[in-house]
Design an enzyme around this catalytic site. Structure first.
Site, PDB file in Angstrom:
ATOM      1  N   HIS A  69       0.810  -1.215   0.000  1.00 39.18           N
ATOM      2  CA  HIS A  69       0.000   0.000   0.000  1.00 39.18           C
ATOM      3  C   HIS A  69       0.848   1.272   0.000  1.00 39.18           C
ATOM      4  O   HIS A  69       0.399   2.306  -0.493  1.00 39.18           O
ATOM      5  CB  HIS A  69      -0.942  -0.005   1.200  1.00 39.18           C
ATOM      6  N   CYS A  70       2.050   1.210   0.551  1.00 36.02           N
ATOM      7  CA  CYS A  70       2.928   2.390   0.587  1.00 36.02           C
ATOM      8  C   CYS A  70       3.874   2.388  -0.606  1.00 36.02           C
ATOM      9  O   CYS A  70       5.065   2.682  -0.482  1.00 36.02           O
ATOM     10  CB  CYS A  70       3.708   2.424   1.898  1.00 36.02           C
TER      11      CYS A  70
END
Length: 266
Positions: A246-247
């Site tokens: 997600h990052c």
């Protein structure tokens, strides 16, 4: 900001919801690029991306109203309509007409919401792992993140953020330290919960769009999401970023930066 890699100006833009803090980088005459960070973060999340992006664009990293940044809320954002009014005020305050918009996670939802509402104000749209736009937010997300928000401790906060990362990846010490401080001492004033957009809305989107997602995304299945985006937005370009979750903008900054710039320069 002590490790911000390029010169910057700070701006405080008056809006009907309060004062919005903006970090501006790059040549003033360069094409504009608005950056919208993910929830429970702030504009410093772009520190791995800003040098490449501001080398070709005038970037405006916006602290989302009510989140863990330096914007000052007088009236909380409570609906998708509020979000669009706020972003319109920000663009007016920056004296921007048609602009490129890049959003991560909740920022991706905000960016897409705005593009659907005001397509003439968006030149190109980049979505990094947006939440809530194409899928409902899963209960797993709530169970992973909300304990850290409601009962903050360094261990809970670090566990929540590590969940967002691909196996073997880690946030740098400064970024994780800021997350711990924010979750411990700040109060979330952003009242908007992202909701899925209707298929009819998305199919009418004419703004050129790029969707990037990490191959180990934990909020939804990356390949299924890319396929769904191509179905719902036929003109969209999609790409799955390896060794990222997600990052992705921090985990694989070089890949993400290069892909964004190729899309913007088309």
């Amino acid at each position: 900001m002590s490790v911000w890699p390029v010169p910057y100006d700070t701006l405080d833009i008056s809006t009907r919801f309060g004062t919005t803090h903006v970090i501006a980088c790059g040549k003033p005459e360069a094409p504009p690029l608005l950056l919208l960070h993910g929830m429970t973060a702030n504009s410093t999340m772009w520190k791995e991306n800003i040098a490449d992006l501001s080398g070709r664009y005038r970037t405006y990293a916006v602290d989302v109203m009510g989140d863990f940044g330096k914007s000052v809320v007088t009236k909380p954002l409570q609906s998708p309509e509020d979000c669009n009014l706020w972003l319109s005020d920000v663009l007016d305050g920056l004296r921007l007409g048609r602009t490129n918009v890049l959003g991560h996670s909740m920022g991706g939802w905000l960016a897409l919401n705005f593009a659907l509402h005001a397509p003439r104000k968006v030149n190109r749209l980049i979505l990094l792992a947006p939440v809530g736009a194409f899928y409902s937010i899963p209960l797993q997300f709530m169970f992973k993140v909300y304990p850290a928000l409601l009962l903050p401790s360094p261990r809970r906060i670090e566990r929540a953020w590590n969940w967002f990362l691909a196996k073997g990846n880690r946030l740098d010490e400064l970024a994780m330290g800021q997350a711990v401080e924010a979750y411990t001492h700040c109060r979330m004033l952003l009242k908007v919960i992202p909701k899925r957009f209707a298929q009819e809305q998305l199919q009418q989107l004419a703004v050129p769009t790029l969707f990037l997602v990490g191959e180990e995304e934990v909020i939804y299945n990356a390949r299924k999401a890319a396929k769904l985006v191509r179905k719902l937005i036929p003109t969209a370009e999609t790409e799955i970023v390896p060794r990222a979750s997600h990052c992705l903008n921090a985990e694989q900054a070089e890949i993400v930066n290069g892909r964004i710039l190729r899309f913007l320069n088309q």
